[in-house]
Design a protein around this motif. Structure first.
Motif, PDB file in Angstrom:
ATOM      1  N   TRP A 123     141.390  -2.139  38.701  1.00 43.57           N
ATOM      2  CA  TRP A 123     141.129  -1.408  39.932  1.00 43.57           C
ATOM      3  C   TRP A 123     140.226  -0.202  39.671  1.00 43.57           C
ATOM      4  N   HIS A 124     139.620   0.316  40.739  1.00 47.85           N
ATOM      5  CA  HIS A 124     139.059   1.657  40.734  1.00 47.85           C
ATOM      6  C   HIS A 124     140.225   2.636  40.885  1.00 47.85           C
ATOM      7  N   ALA A 125     140.083   3.843  40.362  1.00 49.11           N
ATOM      8  CA  ALA A 125     141.160   4.832  40.478  1.00 49.11           C
ATOM      9  C   ALA A 125     140.569   6.236  40.534  1.00 49.11           C
ATOM     10  N   VAL A 126     141.119   7.051  41.418  1.00 52.72           N
ATOM     11  CA  VAL A 126     140.730   8.460  41.523  1.00 52.72           C
ATOM     12  C   VAL A 126     141.999   9.300  41.521  1.00 52.72           C
ATOM     13  N   GLY A 127     142.015  10.328  40.680  1.00 47.24           N
ATOM     14  CA  GLY A 127     143.136  11.250  40.652  1.00 47.24           C
ATOM     15  C   GLY A 127     142.957  12.341  41.692  1.00 47.24           C
TER      16      GLY A 127
END
Length: 245
Positions: free
Chosen positions: A207-211
């Motif tokens: 997946w793409h992931a952003v914190g």
């Protein structure tokens, strides 16, 4: 090493964590936890025959290795897990029962950061599918989004996932299950969370992931590792090149 800002993501769907991401952890801990703690005893003694309650009680007995634990003992365990902020499935299931009824009675109204709801509406209008993946039970998630200060947000959502129907949030297999369930390819999914272990698991699943790092949240100082980060949803750019809307 500096943490990269969130780049633009070309995806078909966004999957949302709740605590620390869309909503303040403090609201959950300071409002919802005491609300459930005050109602566990009645739930366990007067409604033990209801399927959801009975299943959760059986799960507590199994997890603690106490097959003969009575309602009082189970309540003590639940309260100890609350103190530890333990993400135990039976605890979350019983909280879901209590909170859903509290929202329905008007005792509770959920919390969202100011930047969240406008962005969710914009993403939905742009043809993006929105999902929730939280340690809170599906019933609690549904009540949370249905009873926001901005009204019922559930029409924006395409599905809800928790630790029971998807699995642990720091396990890449859980994200693969969600991808399979939604029918959205892993590379077309974006996960937003404040917890680095969850972001790691999502990335491991392709997946793409952003914190999401919000001041005052428990994981703010820890940071998000080497993941891209955003302080608000307004800093997250999501495109859907395959949308026809």
């Amino acid at each position: 090493m500096s943490v990269p800002a969130a780049p633009a993501h070309d995806v078909d769907a966004v999957v949302l964590d709740i605590e620390g991401t869309t909503s303040a952890t403090g609201f959950v801990v300071d409002v919802l936890y005491p609300y459930s703690r005050a109602r566990f005893a009645e739930l366990l003694t007067e409604r033990a025959g209801e399927p959801v309650v009975a299943r959760a009680m059986a799960q507590v007995r199994e997890l603690t290795g106490e097959p003969d634990a009575d309602a009082a003992r189970i309540e003590k365990t639940l309260n100890a897990w609350l103190d530890e902020d333990r993400k135990a499935t039976p605890l979350k299931s019983l909280q879901g029962v209590v909170w859903s009824e509290g929202f329905a009675r008007g005792d509770l109204v959920s919390h969202f950061y100011d930047d969240v709801v406008p962005r969710l509406r914009a993403w939905h209008a742009a043809g993006l599918r929105l999902y929730v993946y939280s340690s809170g039970s599906v019933s609690a998630q549904r009540a949370w989004f249905a009873n926001s200060p901005a009204g019922d947000l559930t029409p924006l959502l395409s599905g809800l996932y928790d630790t029971e129907n998807a699995g642990p949030k720091q396990d890449a297999r859980s994200y693969r299950r969600i991808a399979g369930s939604t029918g959205v390819p892993a590379g077309r999914l974006l996960f937003l969370s404040d917890r680095p272990g969850e972001l790691d698991a999502a990335r491991a699943a392709g997946w793409h992931a952003v914190g999401v790092r919000r001041p005052g949240e428990p994981y703010f100082e820890q940071g998000v590792g080497d993941h891209a980060q955003a302080g608000t949803f307004d800093e997250i750019t999501v495109n859907n090149s395959r949308s026809t809307s």
